[in-house]
Motif scaffolding. Structure first.
Motif, PDB file in Angstrom:
ATOM      1  N   GLY A   1      -9.126  12.173   2.403  1.00 33.02           N
ATOM      2  CA  GLY A   1      -8.162  12.499   1.360  1.00 33.02           C
ATOM      3  C   GLY A   1      -7.747  11.314   0.525  1.00 33.02           C
ATOM      4  O   GLY A   1      -8.224  10.195   0.716  1.00 33.02           O
ATOM      5  N   LYS A   2      -6.824  11.627  -0.366  1.00 28.32           N
ATOM      6  CA  LYS A   2      -6.384  10.589  -1.308  1.00 28.32           C
ATOM      7  C   LYS A   2      -5.451   9.608  -0.620  1.00 28.32           C
ATOM      8  O   LYS A   2      -4.968   9.882   0.474  1.00 28.32           O
ATOM      9  CB  LYS A   2      -5.659  11.259  -2.469  1.00 28.32           C
ATOM     10  N   LEU A   3      -5.185   8.530  -1.347  1.00 28.22           N
ATOM     11  CA  LEU A   3      -4.280   7.525  -0.785  1.00 28.22           C
ATOM     12  C   LEU A   3      -2.843   8.035  -0.905  1.00 28.22           C
ATOM     13  O   LEU A   3      -2.072   7.586  -1.741  1.00 28.22           O
ATOM     14  CB  LEU A   3      -4.441   6.175  -1.512  1.00 28.22           C
ATOM     15  N   LYS A   4      -2.526   8.983  -0.048  1.00 29.54           N
ATOM     16  CA  LYS A   4      -1.158   9.499   0.016  1.00 29.54           C
ATOM     17  C   LYS A   4      -0.466   8.753   1.150  1.00 29.54           C
ATOM     18  O   LYS A   4      -1.114   8.174   2.024  1.00 29.54           O
ATOM     19  CB  LYS A   4      -1.177  10.992   0.343  1.00 29.54           C
TER      20      LYS A   4
ATOM     21  N   ALA B   1       0.841  -1.204   0.000  1.00 26.02           N
ATOM     22  CA  ALA B   1       0.000   0.000   0.000  1.00 26.02           C
ATOM     23  C   ALA B   1       0.874   1.252   0.000  1.00 26.02           C
ATOM     24  O   ALA B   1       0.578   2.229  -0.706  1.00 26.02           O
ATOM     25  CB  ALA B   1      -0.925  -0.005   1.210  1.00 26.02           C
TER      26      ALA B   1
ATOM     27  N   LEU C   1      -1.749   9.381   4.598  1.00 25.46           N
ATOM     28  CA  LEU C   1      -2.965   8.673   5.034  1.00 25.46           C
ATOM     29  C   LEU C   1      -2.576   7.375   5.724  1.00 25.46           C
ATOM     30  O   LEU C   1      -3.110   7.031   6.785  1.00 25.46           O
ATOM     31  CB  LEU C   1      -3.852   8.389   3.818  1.00 25.46           C
ATOM     32  N   LEU C   2      -1.626   6.664   5.119  1.00 24.67           N
ATOM     33  CA  LEU C   2      -1.194   5.393   5.699  1.00 24.67           C
ATOM     34  C   LEU C   2      -0.369   5.631   6.963  1.00 24.67           C
ATOM     35  O   LEU C   2      -0.532   4.937   7.963  1.00 24.67           O
ATOM     36  CB  LEU C   2      -0.355   4.609   4.681  1.00 24.67           C
TER      37      LEU C   2
ATOM     38  N   LEU D   1       2.853  10.058  -9.386  1.00 25.20           N
ATOM     39  CA  LEU D   1       2.227  10.114 -10.702  1.00 25.20           C
ATOM     40  C   LEU D   1       1.307  11.327 -10.780  1.00 25.20           C
ATOM     41  O   LEU D   1       1.302  12.078 -11.755  1.00 25.20           O
ATOM     42  CB  LEU D   1       1.425   8.829 -10.911  1.00 25.20           C
ATOM     43  N   GLN D   2       0.529  11.501  -9.697  1.00 25.85           N
ATOM     44  CA  GLN D   2      -0.419  12.620  -9.678  1.00 25.85           C
ATOM     45  C   GLN D   2       0.328  13.954  -9.674  1.00 25.85           C
ATOM     46  O   GLN D   2      -0.027  14.871 -10.402  1.00 25.85           O
ATOM     47  CB  GLN D   2      -1.312  12.514  -8.443  1.00 25.85           C
TER      48      GLN D   2
ATOM     49  N   SER E   1       1.683  14.560 -13.092  1.00 25.71           N
ATOM     50  CA  SER E   1       0.673  14.912 -14.091  1.00 25.71           C
ATOM     51  C   SER E   1       0.140  16.319 -13.816  1.00 25.71           C
ATOM     52  O   SER E   1      -0.141  17.075 -14.742  1.00 25.71           O
ATOM     53  CB  SER E   1      -0.444  13.870 -14.144  1.00 25.71           C
TER      54      SER E   1
ATOM     55  N   GLY F   1      -2.163  17.835   2.056  1.00 24.78           N
ATOM     56  CA  GLY F   1      -2.641  18.966   2.855  1.00 24.78           C
ATOM     57  C   GLY F   1      -3.930  19.551   2.335  1.00 24.78           C
ATOM     58  O   GLY F   1      -4.869  18.824   2.024  1.00 24.78           O
ATOM     59  N   VAL F   2      -3.921  20.886   2.212  1.00 25.65           N
ATOM     60  CA  VAL F   2      -5.179  21.566   1.875  1.00 25.65           C
ATOM     61  C   VAL F   2      -5.377  21.726   0.366  1.00 25.65           C
ATOM     62  O   VAL F   2      -6.332  22.348  -0.080  1.00 25.65           O
ATOM     63  CB  VAL F   2      -5.241  22.970   2.533  1.00 25.65           C
TER      64      VAL F   2
ATOM     65  N   MET G   1       1.719  18.318   7.395  1.00 27.77           N
ATOM     66  CA  MET G   1       1.275  19.233   6.323  1.00 27.77           C
ATOM     67  C   MET G   1       2.265  20.366   6.149  1.00 27.77           C
ATOM     68  O   MET G   1       2.575  20.774   5.035  1.00 27.77           O
ATOM     69  CB  MET G   1      -0.070  19.860   6.721  1.00 27.77           C
TER      70      MET G   1
ATOM     71  N   LEU H   1       1.590   6.351  -6.849  1.00 30.89           N
ATOM     72  CA  LEU H   1       0.440   7.091  -7.371  1.00 30.89           C
ATOM     73  C   LEU H   1       0.535   8.576  -7.024  1.00 30.89           C
ATOM     74  O   LEU H   1       0.185   9.437  -7.827  1.00 30.89           O
ATOM     75  CB  LEU H   1      -0.873   6.515  -6.826  1.00 30.89           C
ATOM     76  N   GLY H   2       1.023   8.830  -5.806  1.00 31.14           N
ATOM     77  CA  GLY H   2       1.188  10.222  -5.377  1.00 31.14           C
ATOM     78  C   GLY H   2       2.117  10.952  -6.320  1.00 31.14           C
ATOM     79  O   GLY H   2       1.861  12.077  -6.738  1.00 31.14           O
TER      80      GLY H   2
END
Lengths: 233, 469, 438
Positions: B123-126, B28, B129-130, B38-39, B42, B89-90, B370, B35-36
């Motif tokens: 929030g996103k799976l950053k 995970a 979060l984990l 990648l985002q 992008s 963060g925000v 943050m 993914l973080g």
């Protein structure tokens, strides 16, 4: 009446019970002696309907326990090695709960009487079970079985960890129950207690009944010698 | 003690359940970092494309009246931040686009959150979060049984009889669990570093180290507390339920309660109140578009006097540009007053929220995470200030061109050429340096350190009273 | 044993476990706090709308008075001529509001991400900067708002976890599960009845909270259906977690194992799946930087107005065929002014086409999210609750659509009346207000 007919049961590569047959008649107490892993608890669990034998059958009053478990359990009283109860309920509340689970409703007075009859001191009845000793809990356990008006009692190491007085009280109670017509099967390590209480004694080894004798026929010392001999061979 | 830690680790490494949990967690984490990243990439591409597109439009202005250009304006997009792949963060709620134009200071609009329906409350799976929600729970599950298991099995008795100090046993358990957390945390940070090797600078390194330190302290607090409960209570279930309760209260309950409460304690004006107050103050200044405005007349007299002429037509410059700039500068003061007030309220909210770290170290962790990732409100405000500063320079350049570029007062048809528009610099975001904002996070770090000391004291004090049986 | 007996005993189990009682109380406090927060937002929005309505009415009244005084408009702004449809409509102060539903008390949803009042003019668009959220602390928006929906969606499963995690496993761990089985009661009935007790307890708690919330805003009088739907979805949600947890405790043998499994499922449903979906959607469809809209409102518009008059006129004629033979079209002295004033209609068309792209993009994101509902139940329930409280994306989309329709209508009225040379008097001014104010 308790019957085990040619029952065998294996767990993975271990044969817990091998072609075992035994019978306990009404008003009789059969004591099963055996080392750890000899198959005593497996026998009791087969009779309770928790374990289905691989072959053969376990019967209570002629009913196959693996097929008619719920019917069989209505007439069985079971006392495990450790009677653990709900610690935040009192003895009387625990008894009431278990009775109600069995579909029995007793008045408060009747519940007190039941606990009294099983030897629990009246001042302990309303105390929380968390404050009980093992012996006191064991007595509530017996009261639960007694309240069911069980005709068959299955006891798994019931005296283990009890002090001599509590153990002696348990013996008397079992004799009384047998005298009232109950059928009792008791698994134990305690040679002397088994010799004192049981009408018949069976020695289990590696899931087989290797010796069966009547209680009155042997002295405690003789029984101990026999038991050790079987264990060594 | 090291022998005991080694022994604990051997147990941890051989535990099938733990192997499974660790593998799943690592997977995970890997996915989240990948993914973080990648985002972020992008977003960065999209940002660069949008910025280039708008700049090209600006630079292609052949000829335009400078004031027309001020209304034509430009747009600033919020750039992506490298560390936001660890903690966003925000970012998703603050909007992405800010229009820069004359007369008005616009706000960031078009937030990501407003462009779709609700998906995830947390929030996103950053990685954050984990690391904030899930890894602490894993540590609790690892630690709650650590000492009580030894007691129940009688091993504690044997260990003490062999000469081990109860305190060493408890510390060994704590450090083992903590190290497990640190290993996973280190792997996250290393994976992140590997993905971003070419972009890593001293600034990013220092931020990442502070990020690491905050989490390391928090994990020690949780590991220490759980082991303490495990040592104090015979029943592991009590330790587990107590820690689960603490986790729920710290992580889910209090941050929401406090955040909602600080907004009530230090109230922000409604948009309507804010706009009305701005409008009222603004109306007291010069009306840049109205030649009949009285305050504008005063300025006119002053300029005429300065140039020693009697009428606007005699002026060698375009008075309209001067009036508009004066209007702009007055507007800037109004903006400074009102937005300054907003920023002060937000700062007070933040300070109160930070103080909640006294009873909830998770709040300190969240703030620090943050903050060190450069994605909190403070960094957002810094960005807005930079944009506003750019806006002022941008508009002043246009007004000055209008005033001194060669046109006369009242000539709105005069046009500046393409070379001028090309010479107007584009907005260049200067990422906020950690050193300049670090004092804002000192309270969070101090509170985390205090909690760490508290957990250590509990372990020392608690193990003195530990019951071996 | 009757179910009532099991319930009565379970009540004893529950009431004598301080940890469980405290957990329930904490949940109630959090949920009640959330209800108050939702109610306060409802009242704030309602009050703001009232203030704006009053201000707009006062401003309108000021302009009506010019008719009474025989003036064309304010003297210090001579270019304003209220007798023309353009200025008369402009100064009618037309607003469109998204009045909050009283059910906002239950779920704030996305209400804080959008504006809820909008001055509708010829140059307006549903994506103007004043359509952005209320002034709020972004960290609070990010941390999430503690509303009733939050308590329900995230705290309720945790409460249920705390209430259920040791059912059966406590008996199994302490070794008296066989004793219970021997009492001849079916294991399923026994466990189901016990779980049912907690489900019933929580159902009562939720219903009581919903009723309490209904007294904080006029739910019963203004949105009674919302109450029913909220109760229904809350019950479904409660049932959803109860079924999952029931199967875990039914097969679990240890308290720790149960707690671990239940917490694991909660983490997966609450954090991992929504987080992953959110991340996936963001990668697949990154946040729109609105360049299409920017181009439409700036460059395209600039190009549009730099076209020769004849081209602009042709475009206007195509858009409003009614004006081709209108009195002003035939009057060359008035045509240019009318054309200038009508230019907002062409700009509006430009904006509309760019908005179409943006909204299609947003809809794709929503579709992506919807397609995950089958394994992302929290997002499903969250959006259902938002829909009940009319704070879902779709409700704001509907609000934006309404604004766009009002802009279209306003522009159409202004253009046709301008080209038909309508002279606005007080009656016509009021007529605009009646016709154009939603």
């Amino acid at each position: 009446m308790i019957q085990i007919q040619n029952a065998s049961k294996s767990f993975k590569n271990t044969r817990a019970v091998q072609n075992l047959s035994l019978q306990v008649d009404k008003g009789e107490i059969l004591g099963l002696l055996g080392a750890n892993g000899a198959g005593k608890s497996t026998c009791i669990h087969m009779l309770l309907g928790f374990i289905k034998p691989d072959s053969g059958s376990a019967l209570i009053n002629g009913l196959d326990t693996s097929q008619k478990a719920r019917e069989v359990r209505k007439i069985i009283g079971y006392i495990p090695e450790n009677v653990n109860l709900y610690p935040f309920l009192s003895g009387i509340e625990n008894l009431d709960y278990f009775c109600r689970l069995a579909g029995l409703k007793y008045s408060k007075i009747a519940l007190h009487d039941l606990l009294g009859a099983c030897g629990l001191q009246p001042e302990a009845h309303d105390k929380k079970v968390s404050a009980y000793s093992k012996g006191m809990r064991q007595k509530v356990g017996i009261a639960i079985a007694y309240a069911k008006k069980a005709r068959v009692y299955l006891l798994d190491e019931p005296a283990s960890g009890l002090d001599p007085l509590a153990s002696s009280e348990l013996s008397s109670l079992l004799k009384t129950l047998a005298a009232e017509g109950a059928t009792i099967l008791m698994a134990s390590h305690d040679i002397f207690r088994v010799r004192e209480v049981c009408h018949r004694i069976g020695i289990l080894k590696q899931g087989q009944l290797v010796k069966e004798l009547r209680g009155e026929e042997v002295s405690a010392n003789e029984l101990e010698r026999l038991y050790l001999e079987f264990m060594k061979n | 003690m090291w022998l005991m830690i080694k022994n604990e680790w051997q147990f941890l490494l051989r535990s099938r359940v733990l192997q499974g949990i660790s593998l799943a967690f690592l997977l995970a984490l890997g996915v989240s970092v990948y993914l973080g990243n990648l985002q972020t990439n992008s977003q960065a591409e999209q940002y660069a494309a949008a910025k280039e597109h708008l700049r090209a439009q600006w630079e292609s202005i052949d000829a335009m009246n400078p004031h027309g250009a001020a209304h034509y304006g430009t747009y600033v997009f919020k750039p992506s931040n490298l560390l936001s792949s660890l903690d966003e963060g925000v970012r998703s709620v603050t909007g992405n686009v800010l229009r820069v134009e004359g007369h008005v200071q616009n706000e960031m609009v078009h937030s990501e959150a407003s462009q779709m329906q609700s998906v995830s409350k947390f929030g996103k799976l950053k990685s954050s979060l984990l690391l904030q929600y899930i890894l602490p729970l894993v540590l609790v599950f690892l630690a709650f049984h650590s000492v009580s298991k030894e007691k129940q099995s009688g091993r504690l008795k044997s260990l003490v009889l062999q000469g081990a100090k109860p305190s060493s046993i408890v510390w060994a358990k704590t450090i083992s669990v903590w190290l497990y957390g640190l290993v996973l945390l280190s792997l996250t940070v290393l994976t992140y570093a590997l993905f971003n090797l070419p972009s890593i600078s001293a600034e990013i390194t220092s931020r990442t180290l502070l990020f690491y330190l905050s989490y390391a302290l928090y994990y020690f607090i949780l590991s220490g507390l759980t082991v303490f409960f495990s040592a104090r209570w015979q029943n592991p279930t009590v330790a587990l339920t107590a820690m689960l309760g603490i986790w729920i209260v710290w992580t889910i309950f209090l941050p929401n309660i406090f955040m909602t409460s600080v907004e009530k304690w230090h109230e922000l004006p409604s948009r309507e109140e804010f706009k009305t107050a701005m409008r009222e103050d603004r109306s007291k200044g010069i009306d840049g578009h109205n030649p009949a405005d009285a305050r504008g007349k005063e300025l006119e007299d002053q300029i005429l006097k300065e140039y020693g002429v009697d009428s606007l037509s005699q002026l060698p410059i375009n008075f309209d540009g001067i009036r508009m700039q004066a209007d702009e500068e007055y507007g800037n003061k109004v903006w400074d007053k009102h937005f300054g007030h907003l920023r002060n309220v937000l700062a007070r909210q933040k300070q109160s929220y930070q103080m909640a770290g006294i009873i909830d170290p998770f709040i300190s962790l969240q703030n620090a995470s943050m903050g060190f990732s450069g994605s909190d409100n403070l960094h957002h405000q810094e960005f807005l200030l930079q944009v506003e500063s750019y806006r002022r320079d941008f508009i002043k350049m246009l007004n000055d061109k209008h005033a001194y570029g060669g046109s006369k007062t009242g000539d709105w048809s005069w046009k500046a050429d393409n070379a001028f528009f090309k010479s107007v610099p584009d907005f260049a975001y200067q990422p906020t340096a950690m050193a300049s904002v670090f004092p804002n996070y000192l309270a969070d770090l101090i509170l985390l350190a205090c909690w760490t000391v508290f957990a250590a004291v509990l372990l020392v004090w608690g193990t003195k009273r530990i019951q071996v049986i | 044993m009757s179910i009532l007996d099991i319930f009565l005993f379970e009540w004893k189990h529950f009431s004598r476990n301080p940890f469980k009682v405290v957990a329930l109380l904490l949940f109630l406090v959090a949920a009640a706090y959330g209800l108050h927060h939702g109610a306060s937002l409802y009242h704030e929005q309602t009050a703001t709308i009232d203030v704006i309505k009053t201000q707009a009415a006062e401003e309108r009244q000021k302009y009506i008075s010019y008719f009474d005084e025989g003036k064309k408009g304010p003297e210090d702004r001579p270019w304003i001529d209220l007798t023309t449809p353009f200025w008369a409509i402009w100064y009618n102060g037309i607003y469109h509001f998204k009045a909050p539903s009283p059910a906002l008390v239950y779920s704030i949803g996305q209400a804080e991400q959008y504006g809820f009042y909008k001055r509708v003019t010829f140059w307006a668009s549903p994506y103007d900067s004043d359509m952005t959220q209320e002034i709020a602390n972004p960290e609070r928006l990010q941390t999430g708002t503690l509303d009733f929906a939050f308590a329900l969606l995230f705290l309720l499963p945790l409460l249920l976890l705390i209430l259920l995690y040791n059912l059966r496993s406590a008996e199994a761990e302490q070794g008296f599960l066989p004793l219970i089985e021997v009492q001849a009661i079916s294991q399923n009935t026994w466990l189901l009845s016990r779980v049912a007790f907690y489900v019933a307890l929580l159902f009562v708690a939720i219903a009581a909270l919903l009723v309490y919330g209904a007294f904080l805003t006029p739910v019963f009088s203004s949105a009674p259906a919302a109450f029913g739907r909220m109760l229904l979805f809350s019950s479904f949600y409660l049932l959803f977690w109860s079924v999952i947890f029931y199967f875990i405790i039914r097969s679990g043998k240890s308290i720790m194992g149960n707690a671990l499994n239940m917490a694991g499922v909660w983490l997966v449903f609450v954090f991992l799946i929504p987080g992953l979906v959110h991340q996936w959607v963001s990668i697949k469809k990154p946040a729109n930087l609105m360049t299409e809209f920017i181009d439409a409102t700036r460059d395209e518009q600039e190009k549009l107005f730099n076209q020769p008059d004849s081209v602009i006129q042709a475009q206007l004629d195509a858009l409003f065929p009614e004006i081709v033979d209108s009195p002003v079209a035939r009057d060359s002295t008035k045509r240019n002014l009318a054309m200038n004033r009508s230019s907002s209609a062409l700009a509006n068309e430009l904006k509309k086409s760019s908005i179409g792209v943006i909204e299609a993009d947003n809809q794709t994101k929503n579709e992506l999210i919807r397609s995950t509902y089958w394994f992302n139940p929290i997002a499903f329930f969250q959006n259902q609750l938002n829909a009940i409280s009319e704070s879902h994306y779709d409700h704001y989309q509907h609000y934006r659509d309404q604004i766009q329709r009002l802009i279209d209508k306003q522009i159409r009225t202004m253009v046709l009346d301008t080209w038909n040379g309508v002279k606005v008097d007080k009656e016509q001014f009021l007529h605009y207000n009646k016709n154009l104010v939603p």
